[in-house]
Design a protein around this motif. Structure first.
Motif, PDB file in Angstrom:
ATOM      1  N   ALA A  61      44.176  31.920  45.796  1.00  0.00           N
ATOM      2  CA  ALA A  61      43.144  32.749  44.128  1.00  0.00           C
ATOM      3  C   ALA A  61      42.899  33.920  44.290  1.00  0.00           C
ATOM      4  CB  ALA A  61      42.131  31.936  44.841  1.00  0.00           C
ATOM      5  N   VAL A  62      43.124  34.557  45.520  1.00  0.00           N
ATOM      6  CA  VAL A  62      42.182  35.574  45.629  1.00  0.00           C
ATOM      7  C   VAL A  62      43.058  36.805  44.834  1.00  0.00           C
ATOM      8  CG1 VAL A  62      41.338  38.062  47.268  1.00  0.00           C
ATOM      9  CG2 VAL A  62      40.500  35.739  47.169  1.00  0.00           C
ATOM     10  N   GLU A  63      44.589  36.678  45.396  1.00  0.00           N
ATOM     11  CA  GLU A  63      46.005  37.436  44.754  1.00  0.00           C
ATOM     12  C   GLU A  63      45.412  37.437  43.327  1.00  0.00           C
ATOM     13  OE1 GLU A  63      48.832  39.728  45.230  1.00  0.00           O
ATOM     14  OE2 GLU A  63      47.687  38.965  47.375  1.00  0.00           O
ATOM     15  N   THR A  64      46.122  36.110  42.985  1.00  0.00           N
ATOM     16  CA  THR A  64      45.488  35.938  41.416  1.00  0.00           C
ATOM     17  C   THR A  64      44.607  36.532  40.747  1.00  0.00           C
ATOM     18  OG1 THR A  64      46.838  33.531  41.447  1.00  0.00           O
ATOM     19  CG2 THR A  64      46.271  33.833  39.037  1.00  0.00           C
ATOM     20  N   ALA A  65      43.318  36.556  41.440  1.00  0.00           N
ATOM     21  CA  ALA A  65      42.452  36.909  40.224  1.00  0.00           C
ATOM     22  C   ALA A  65      42.496  38.417  40.324  1.00  0.00           C
ATOM     23  CB  ALA A  65      40.989  36.988  41.184  1.00  0.00           C
ATOM     24  N   CYS A  66      43.044  39.185  41.446  1.00  0.00           N
ATOM     25  CA  CYS A  66      42.541  40.407  41.654  1.00  0.00           C
ATOM     26  C   CYS A  66      43.895  40.760  40.332  1.00  0.00           C
ATOM     27  CB  CYS A  66      43.322  40.942  42.645  1.00  0.00           C
ATOM     28  SG  CYS A  66      42.776  42.902  43.420  1.00  0.00           S
ATOM     29  N   GLU A  67      45.481  40.372  40.663  1.00  0.00           N
ATOM     30  CA  GLU A  67      45.798  40.912  39.608  1.00  0.00           C
ATOM     31  C   GLU A  67      45.615  40.418  38.282  1.00  0.00           C
ATOM     32  OE1 GLU A  67      50.369  38.927  38.725  1.00  0.00           O
ATOM     33  OE2 GLU A  67      49.795  38.459  40.219  1.00  0.00           O
ATOM     34  N   ILE A  68      45.254  39.649  37.724  1.00  0.00           N
ATOM     35  CA  ILE A  68      44.389  38.773  36.370  1.00  0.00           C
ATOM     36  C   ILE A  68      43.856  39.352  35.792  1.00  0.00           C
ATOM     37  CG2 ILE A  68      44.842  37.189  34.943  1.00  0.00           C
ATOM     38  CD1 ILE A  68      47.132  38.202  35.773  1.00  0.00           C
ATOM     39  N   TRP A  69      42.599  39.524  36.967  1.00  0.00           N
ATOM     40  CA  TRP A  69      41.140  39.618  36.572  1.00  0.00           C
ATOM     41  C   TRP A  69      40.352  40.556  37.212  1.00  0.00           C
ATOM     42  CZ3 TRP A  69      40.752  37.531  31.452  1.00  0.00           C
ATOM     43  CH2 TRP A  69      39.243  37.366  30.366  1.00  0.00           C
ATOM     44  N   PRO A  70      40.804  42.317  37.682  1.00  0.00           N
ATOM     45  CA  PRO A  70      39.800  42.449  38.707  1.00  0.00           C
ATOM     46  C   PRO A  70      38.666  42.986  37.895  1.00  0.00           C
ATOM     47  CG  PRO A  70      42.353  43.626  37.590  1.00  0.00           C
ATOM     48  CD  PRO A  70      41.961  41.947  37.417  1.00  0.00           C
ATOM     49  N   ASN A  71      38.653  43.454  36.139  1.00  0.00           N
ATOM     50  CA  ASN A  71      38.135  43.825  35.193  1.00  0.00           C
ATOM     51  C   ASN A  71      36.117  43.333  35.665  1.00  0.00           C
ATOM     52  OD1 ASN A  71      39.970  42.147  33.612  1.00  0.00           O
ATOM     53  ND2 ASN A  71      37.644  41.037  32.234  1.00  0.00           N
ATOM     54  N   SER A  72      36.137  41.798  36.326  1.00  0.00           N
ATOM     55  CA  SER A  72      35.129  41.555  36.325  1.00  0.00           C
ATOM     56  C   SER A  72      34.440  41.961  37.809  1.00  0.00           C
ATOM     57  CB  SER A  72      35.134  39.987  37.641  1.00  0.00           C
ATOM     58  OG  SER A  72      36.239  40.153  38.761  1.00  0.00           O
ATOM     59  N   GLY A  73      35.250  43.022  38.212  1.00  0.00           N
ATOM     60  CA  GLY A  73      34.495  43.828  39.373  1.00  0.00           C
ATOM     61  C   GLY A  73      33.904  45.358  39.240  1.00  0.00           C
ATOM     62  N   LEU A  74      33.986  45.532  37.566  1.00  0.00           N
ATOM     63  CA  LEU A  74      33.522  46.707  36.786  1.00  0.00           C
ATOM     64  C   LEU A  74      32.321  46.469  36.728  1.00  0.00           C
ATOM     65  CD1 LEU A  74      36.677  47.782  34.830  1.00  0.00           C
ATOM     66  CD2 LEU A  74      35.788  49.111  36.492  1.00  0.00           C
ATOM     67  N   THR A  75      31.423  47.897  37.356  1.00  0.00           N
ATOM     68  CA  THR A  75      30.296  47.529  36.836  1.00  0.00           C
ATOM     69  C   THR A  75      29.727  48.719  35.808  1.00  0.00           C
ATOM     70  OG1 THR A  75      29.325  49.672  39.106  1.00  0.00           O
ATOM     71  CG2 THR A  75      29.500  46.681  39.372  1.00  0.00           C
ATOM     72  N   GLY A  76      28.422  48.924  35.629  1.00  0.00           N
ATOM     73  CA  GLY A  76      27.631  49.585  34.372  1.00  0.00           C
ATOM     74  C   GLY A  76      28.316  49.244  33.163  1.00  0.00           C
ATOM     75  N   GLU A  77      28.835  50.083  32.546  1.00  0.00           N
ATOM     76  CA  GLU A  77      28.841  50.567  31.599  1.00  0.00           C
ATOM     77  C   GLU A  77      29.921  50.458  30.941  1.00  0.00           C
ATOM     78  OE1 GLU A  77      26.155  52.706  27.889  1.00  0.00           O
ATOM     79  OE2 GLU A  77      24.510  52.526  29.759  1.00  0.00           O
ATOM     80  N   MET A  78      31.297  50.421  31.535  1.00  0.00           N
ATOM     81  CA  MET A  78      32.486  50.762  31.430  1.00  0.00           C
ATOM     82  C   MET A  78      33.016  49.402  30.532  1.00  0.00           C
ATOM     83  SD  MET A  78      34.013  51.972  34.935  1.00  0.00           S
ATOM     84  CE  MET A  78      32.698  51.255  35.701  1.00  0.00           C
ATOM     85  N   ASN A  79      33.053  48.140  30.986  1.00  0.00           N
ATOM     86  CA  ASN A  79      33.520  47.342  29.947  1.00  0.00           C
ATOM     87  C   ASN A  79      32.902  47.620  28.391  1.00  0.00           C
ATOM     88  OD1 ASN A  79      34.376  45.646  31.899  1.00  0.00           O
ATOM     89  ND2 ASN A  79      32.436  44.753  32.427  1.00  0.00           N
ATOM     90  N   THR A  80      32.019  48.685  28.166  1.00  0.00           N
ATOM     91  CA  THR A  80      31.580  48.365  26.533  1.00  0.00           C
ATOM     92  C   THR A  80      32.397  50.278  25.420  1.00  0.00           C
ATOM     93  OG1 THR A  80      29.448  49.415  27.311  1.00  0.00           O
ATOM     94  CG2 THR A  80      29.514  47.300  27.058  1.00  0.00           C
ATOM     95  N   VAL A  81      32.786  50.532  27.077  1.00  0.00           N
ATOM     96  CA  VAL A  81      33.006  51.865  26.356  1.00  0.00           C
ATOM     97  C   VAL A  81      34.417  52.320  26.618  1.00  0.00           C
ATOM     98  CG1 VAL A  81      30.040  52.797  26.301  1.00  0.00           C
ATOM     99  CG2 VAL A  81      32.654  52.881  28.671  1.00  0.00           C
ATOM    100  N   LEU A  82      34.890  51.592  27.328  1.00  0.00           N
ATOM    101  CA  LEU A  82      36.280  52.050  27.807  1.00  0.00           C
ATOM    102  C   LEU A  82      36.983  51.807  26.616  1.00  0.00           C
ATOM    103  CD1 LEU A  82      36.936  51.330  31.770  1.00  0.00           C
ATOM    104  CD2 LEU A  82      36.668  53.284  30.124  1.00  0.00           C
ATOM    105  N   PRO A  83      38.073  52.216  25.787  1.00  0.00           N
ATOM    106  CA  PRO A  83      38.954  52.365  24.604  1.00  0.00           C
ATOM    107  C   PRO A  83      39.864  51.205  24.323  1.00  0.00           C
ATOM    108  CG  PRO A  83      39.352  54.327  24.919  1.00  0.00           C
ATOM    109  CD  PRO A  83      38.038  53.973  25.759  1.00  0.00           C
TER     110      PRO A  83
END
Length: 318
Positions: free
Chosen positions: A225-247
């Protein structure tokens, strides 16, 4: 009573697969579905980004009773609020009396920059969203409207296809300012993970459903599960405003290089294969004030989570 839902992940699955996942989730006994609205996936490994409004037509045809929501769209740039009003009204009409949640938010550059418009700062986007919701509600009256506002112009527009009941408009909010504003112009509160600002929203007079998404990866083992999540959904580990500003997905791929398997294992994704962990996480969201809690299964094996919830999780909350 809390409704338990299932995520249709537009970033990971084709439209036909999501229609099948919706059918499976309804058969398993979930109360509602949430579907994301993306022009791009967060990273290329996720692999998909179909047009949500087309997919919803298939979901409506493949299911019978389950409620559905878009969680969430940003009717401020890529989709003009007059077009969003028509799209959401048509989708709600196709669900024919079921609850339809037309979730809205201030968006991410990842999806909204594609027409070449300047990406405004958050305070401006919040103003745009409030004006957009005003336009949407006017059009849902079925009357001919014209609107000349600070951000949008609408001339002699009328919607002829409308549902019997107007869709509910929950607003996504992460900060206190947005939560207070959402209480004024929204019909509910939408969150990824239990956000404490739901209390701010309530104190400001917010009313309506409170929806919260949880992330999970059900697999043969926690290591997988950790392997799959790290490969497919690593964006969950991003903090701050990166999710809204990276294009672009390429920018996210660069950013998630700093996210490790340890970050995933210790973060907000449920990688434990113990059903009690899921039960406890859902209960935590309920205790925080949410009455609609839904879960996103990361990876190709959607049946793994659906089967676990049918057998172990959903019966615990009936």
């Amino acid at each position: 009573m809390t409704d338990l839902g299932y995520t249709l992940s537009s970033e990971e699955h084709s439209p036909n697969d999501m229609v099948e996942h919706a059918r499976m989730a309804e058969e398993a006994g979930f109360d509602f579905l949430s579907i994301s609205d993306h022009y791009h996936p967060w990273i290329s490994a996720q692999g998909e980004a179909p047009f949500v409004w087309s997919t919803l037509g298939g979901v409506a045809a493949a299911t019978d009773e389950i409620d559905v929501g878009v969680g969430v769209s940003a009717p401020i740039m890529r989709i003009h609020p007059a077009v969003y009003a028509q799209a959401a009204a048509t989708a709600a009409a196709m669900f024919d009396g079921r609850e339809f949640y037309a979730g809205v938010g201030t968006g991410e550059a990842l999806n909204e920059h594609v027409l070449g418009d300047k990406w405004p700062e958050h305070s401006v986007r919040l103003e745009m969203l409030e004006e957009a919701v005003e336009i949407i509600r006017k059009l849902w009256t079925g009357e001919t409207i014209s609107h000349y506002g600070e951000h949008y112009t609408v001339e002699n527009a009328r919607l002829y296809t409308l549902p019997d009941e107007e869709p509910t408009i929950p607003v996504s909010a992460y900060g206190e300012r947005t939560a207070r504003a959402a209480a004024g112009f929204g019909d509910g509160f939408w969150s990824v993970g239990p956000q404490e600002v739901v209390e701010t929203w309530e104190e400001a007079g917010g009313e309506g459903p409170r929806l919260c998404q949880l992330h999970a990866c059900v697999a043969d083992s926690e290591e997988e599960a950790v392997e799959t999540a790290c490969e497919i959904w690593p964006n969950s580990g991003l903090t701050g405003e990166m999710n809204t500003v990276l294009p672009t997905p390429a920018h996210f791929e660069q950013a998630v290089e700093m996210v490790s398997k340890e970050d995933i294992a210790e973060g907000s994704i449920m990688t434990s294969q113990d059903p009690q962990v899921h039960i406890d996480s859902i209960q935590e969201a309920i205790d925080a004030g949410y009455d609609h809690v839904y879960t996103h299964q990361i990876g190709d094996d959607q049946a793994a989570l659906i089967d676990m919830y049918e057998e172990e999780i959903l019966p615990s909350f009936t």
